[in-house]
Structure formats: structure tokens, C-alpha cells
Design an enzyme around this catalytic site. Structure first.
Site, PDB file in Angstrom:
ATOM      1  N   LYS A  78     105.280  33.380  55.846  1.00  0.00           N
ATOM      2  CA  LYS A  78     105.588  34.793  55.569  1.00  0.00           C
ATOM      3  C   LYS A  78     105.510  35.003  54.065  1.00  0.00           C
ATOM      4  O   LYS A  78     105.929  34.111  53.298  1.00  0.00           O
ATOM      5  CB  LYS A  78     107.000  35.097  56.105  1.00  0.00           C
ATOM      6  CG  LYS A  78     107.428  36.558  56.012  1.00  0.00           C
ATOM      7  CD  LYS A  78     108.822  36.742  56.644  1.00  0.00           C
ATOM      8  CE  LYS A  78     109.273  38.201  56.657  1.00  0.00           C
ATOM      9  NZ  LYS A  78     110.604  38.380  57.301  1.00  0.00           N
ATOM     10  N   SER A 153     110.678  42.136  60.865  1.00  0.00           N
ATOM     11  CA  SER A 153     109.775  42.228  59.742  1.00  0.00           C
ATOM     12  C   SER A 153     108.752  41.085  59.674  1.00  0.00           C
ATOM     13  O   SER A 153     107.747  41.214  58.983  1.00  0.00           O
ATOM     14  CB  SER A 153     110.568  42.255  58.439  1.00  0.00           C
ATOM     15  OG  SER A 153     111.207  41.014  58.219  1.00  0.00           O
ATOM     16  N   SER A 177     114.452  39.690  62.475  1.00  0.00           N
ATOM     17  CA  SER A 177     113.056  39.666  62.014  1.00  0.00           C
ATOM     18  C   SER A 177     112.217  38.480  62.447  1.00  0.00           C
ATOM     19  O   SER A 177     111.001  38.525  62.286  1.00  0.00           O
ATOM     20  CB  SER A 177     113.022  39.756  60.495  1.00  0.00           C
ATOM     21  OG  SER A 177     113.065  41.101  60.124  1.00  0.00           O
TER      22      SER A 177
END
Ligand code: GLN
Length: 485
Positions: A78, A153, A177
Site C-alpha cells: 500500500k 482504504s 481498511s
């Protein structure tokens, strides 16, 4: 089977038996990214050349007989993890050109084991969002239906694994997330207990809630990747110095003697009928496997979203104060003095949702409101944590849905922040309580979208989650279905 279709465990076996090299596997994933990312937008940065160089180094290490569990395995990170030499944007314009001088500990650990960095994946800006639509680098699409969001997210982390652009990724989870996008993309996601994995070098959103975790194709891979990143880090004072168990040892079938609790608050109104059906079927499967099913209550669940949006925004407003454009980050070209430099740089650099959160959090912390909002939210948080500790007096694992609905359509919730915030109603309480939870595939909606099952464990009992998840996975076929992309 193409190399890009293999799990981490299969890649490990194939590399160890010299059936293929890390360079070949890495090339397969890079080709897959090139072929599919124009449709998905999961990657912000692809590290093609560097990845092939790292793969060649891993192949030398393998040839020398000095392999660690991740040597030669390609991974995606990420874009919230600092990676020295590769830009870290946090999906924000304010960090669009930021290159960190150091590695986040979680990344340093997989790198030290010889993992190959394929690239940095898309996310909601500063991890604020549930749909990956709040990215300065554009929305990510769901590999199962590109008209739908992948969740957020960590939308890029989940989408890239679901599309087999990477065999696994690391994400972060502040209020859901990792688990929510994993559910929407039909992959496995684990939010470890707060303190289990170091957050050093991870760009901070809400420091008392943020936690790093793996996104993988199956439960075995989840255990493997957790093993690589878990453990104390002197560089993160919130990481806990308790022994890390052998997670692979938790991968057992059969659930005799396991007490599973169903929180009645997670099965009320507003739960989509396909999700309810899939989760109830999962309960029946667990019962067939020998688990004892009990009803439990988490009475303060209804306050969790409100409590979270006070605490998370308050912490975000402090954490994001550092983006003043002085030492790093976007700086405006149009400022006459220092104060204007701060305000214009932030105005130009932050997106709308990030600004909304900074304003909410600053308000909640301001003098005269602190007691009514922030302090009260802290007290509610204690009640929510106590709910879980009370439930764990009578059960080993709590089971429920991850999200109230399957993946929704792009733009469906962007006009209504409250609707968006409510997608995390079943994941947020776990972060407030600081304990661990895992999401794994348990079915599909009528329109063919994956549905996630959430298992919540006692603090530091990730092994319990892996056990139940593995037993369930071995008894079902959901994890074998593949997105058509
Ligand atoms: N969707 C939640 C939020 O917007 C959770 C995000 C996260 O876990 N990082 O804050």
C-alpha cells in the site's frame, strides 16, 4: 496454470524446487499488471526494473541455499508504507513526489527475507475512505465488476490480489481498511491486534487505531505473511513485546471445542439479504465442523461509528499538521508570506475528504468542545472495548458480516459522507477495542460480487482466527473462484 495465478505458498514451493525462478515469476506479475491495470488502476507506482533486479538477487540467494520464507516472492505495498528510494504518495497530491529516506519496519522485514517489491498500490488519500474513490491518483475498480468500487482504504491492495497482479499485499486498517476491501474483492485480509505489527514508517492517520496487516489469496498465505511482519520493534513504542507464535501451526481443520459467538447487534436491520444469507450459511458450516454457536451481545455497537469519527479525526488533525510544505511535500507557487505558504500549500495539496476530517478533528479538540466530544468519545471507546472483553468470557471467536452490503457502485455514496461512513459499522468497533479480526470469502451476491465473513478474536489471538478461517476455507470452495478480469 500461469505463474501469476499461484499463491504465496505455491510460489515458495515452486521456487524451492527450482520449477521456475524468481525472475520468471516477477516477470509474470509485471506482465499481468501491464495487461490489467489500465482497467483497474490498482497501482500508483510499478517498480518494474528494480523488481527484476531484486528477483535476480533473490535467485542468487536461492542458488546459494540461503533462502528465507519470502525469498524471491513478489509483493505489493500500500502506498502508505515508506519505501526508501521508491516514492510514497499516500495517494495525496501533497506527497506526490515524496521519496522517503528510510523503510517502514513492516516493509524492511519482508525485504530482509528477500521479497521483491512489485510496486506501490492505490488507496484512499491518507487512508481516509471506504471506496478508494478519495485518491489523488484516481479511483480503483473492483476486478469482479469494474463498475463497482473495491472498497477502501486499502482498495489497491485488495484489488491487485483479487486480479492476481500480485500474490499478496500489505495494507493498513484503522476502521476496516483491510477487511472491508478484502471482503469486496473476495480475498483474505487480517487486521492484527494493535501492537502486534510495527507501524514505524507507516504514514499516520489515527495513531491509536492504525494497524498493518496482510491481504492474501488464502488463509495459509495470510499466516505466512503475518509471520514475516509480526513482532516487537524498538522503533515503535506501541508495538508489544510478546512472543510471536508459529502461525502455520494454527492451520488445523475441525472446530470441535471452539465456541463461536454471534453478536445480535451485527444481524439487525440494514443488513443486505445476500450478505445475511451467506453469513448464516457460514454459521451452519462452522456448526457442522463441530463449533459450538452462541449468541452474544455487544451493546455499545450503535455508538461506534460516532465515537470513531471523533477519535480518528482528532488524531488525524494532529498527525496531518506536519504537512506544512517546509521540509517535504507540495509547496504552493503562489504565496507572499509564511502563513500563506502553509495555508495555500495545504489547500492545494489535500483533497476534500482529508480537509473535512481535519476540520472535524480540530473542532472536536478545540477548547470548550474537548470534554463534550473527544473526552466523551474516549469514554465510549472504553465501553466498546469492555463489550468485547465481556463477550470473550464466554466465546473464543466472534463471527459476523464484514460490511452491511457487497461492493457498491462507483459514485453511489460519494455525495453522502454519512452513508459512506456507515459501510464500516461492523469493522470500526474492532479497531476501537484494539483487538484482531480477519475477513475471508463466504459467498457471492445475486449479481456475482464476493461477500466477506468477519472473525474477531481475543487480543493477540490471531492464531484462533487463522484456525477457524482455515477450517472454514477447507470446507468450502469460495476462495477458489476467480474474478474474470
Ligand atoms: N473507512 C474508514 C475511514 O474512512 C476506515 C479507513 C481505514 O481503516 N483506514 O476512516
Amino acid at each position: 496454470m500461469s505463474l501469476f495465478e499461484l499463491t504465496l505458498q505455491d510460489l515458495r514451493t515452486g521456487l524451492d524446487r527450482r520449477e521456475f525462478s524468481s525472475a520468471e515469476a516477477t516477470r509474470a506479475f509485471l506482465d499481468r499488471i501491464a495487461a490489467t491495470d489500465p482497467q483497474l488502476n490498482a497501482f500508483i507506482t510499478v517498480c518494474a526494473e528494480q523488481a527484476l533486479a531484486e528477483a535476480a538477487a533473490a535467485d542468487r540467494r536461492l542458488a546459494a541455499g540461503d533462502a528465507a520464507p519470502l525469498t524471491g516472492i513478489p509483493l505489493a505495498m500500500k502506498d502508505i508504507f515508506n519505501t526508501a528510494g521508491v516514492r510514497t504518495t499516500c495517494a495525496s497530491k501533497i506527497l506526490a513526489d515524496y521519496v522517503s529516506p528510510y523503510d517502514a519496519t513492516a516493509f524492511a522485514r519482508v525485504k530482509a527475507q528477500g521479497a521483491v517489491l512489485l510496486g506501490k498500490v492505490n488507496m484512499d488519500e491518507f487512508a481516509m475512505g471506504s471506496s478508494n474513490e478519495n485518491s489523488a491518483f484516481g479511483a480503483v475498480r473492483n476486478p469482479w465488476d469494474t463498475a463497482c468500487v473495491p472498497g477502501g482504504s486499502s482498495g489497491g491492495s485488495a484489488a491487485c490480489v483479487a486480479a492476481r497482479q500480485a500474490p499478496a499485499a500489505l495494507g493498513t486498517d484503522t476502521g476496516g481498511s483491510i477487511r472491508q476491501p478484502a471482503a469486496h474483492c473476495g480475498v483474505v485480509g487480517l487486521k492484527p491486534t494493535y501492537g502486534r505489527v510495527s507501524r514505524f514508517g507507516v504514514i499516520a492517520y489515527a495513531s491509536s487505531l492504525d494497524q498493518v496487516g496482510p491481504v492474501t489469496i488464502d488463509v495459509r498465505d495470510c499466516a505466512l505473511l503475518l509471520q514475516a511482519i509480526a513482532g516487537h520493534d524498538p522503533l515503535d513504542s506501541t508495538s508489544v513485546d510478546t512472543p510471536v507464535p508459529d502461525y502455520a501451526a494454527a492451520l488445523r481443520t475441525g472446530l470441535e471445542g471452539v465456541r463461536i459467538g454471534l453478536p445480535k447487534e451485527y444481524f439487525g436491520e440494514g443488513l443486505d439479504t445476500d450478505v445475511r444469507r451467506a453469513v448464516e450459511q457460514a454459521v451452519a458450516t462452522c456448526r457442522d465442523l463441530g463449533a459450538e454457536i452462541r449468541e452474544v451481545s455487544l451493546p455499545h455497537t450503535g455508538y461506534a461509528v460516532a465515537c470513531y469519527y471523533l477519535i480518528a479525526t482528532a488524531e488525524a488533525s494532529s498527525n496531518l499538521a506536519r504537512y506544512d510544505s517546509v521540509r517535504f511535500g507540495h509547496r504552493t507557487a503562489a504565496a507572499g508570506n509564511l502563513i500563506e505558504t502553509y495555508s495555500r500549500s495545504r489547500d492545494e495539496g489535500f483533497g476534500a475528504e482529508v480537509k473535512r476530517r481535519i476540520m472535524l478533528g480540530t473542532y472536536a479538540l478545540s477548547s470548550g468542545y474537548y470534554d463534550a466530544y473527544y473526552l466523551k468519545a474516549q469514554k465510549v471507546r472504553t465501553l466498546i472495548r469492555q463489550d468485547f472483553l465481556d463477550a470473550f468470557e464466554t466465546v473464543d471467536v466472534i463471527l459476523g458480516p464484514v460490511a452491511p452490503t457487497p461492493a457498491f457502485r462507483l459514485n453511489e455514496k460519494t455525495a453522502d459522507p454519512l452513508q459512506m461512513y456507515l459501510s464500516d459499522i461492523f469493522t470500526i468497533p474492532v479497531n476501537l477495542a484494539g483487538t484482531c479480526a480477519l475477513s475471508l470469502p463466504c459467498g457471492f451476491s445475486g449479481s456475482g460480487l464476493p461477500i466477506g465473513l468477519q472473525l474477531i478474536g481475543k487480543p493477540f489471538a490471531e492464531s484462533d482466527l487463522l484456525h477457524v478461517a482455515y477450517a472454514f476455507e477447507q470446507a468450502t470452495e469460495w476462495h477458489k473462484r476467480r474474478a474474470a478480469i
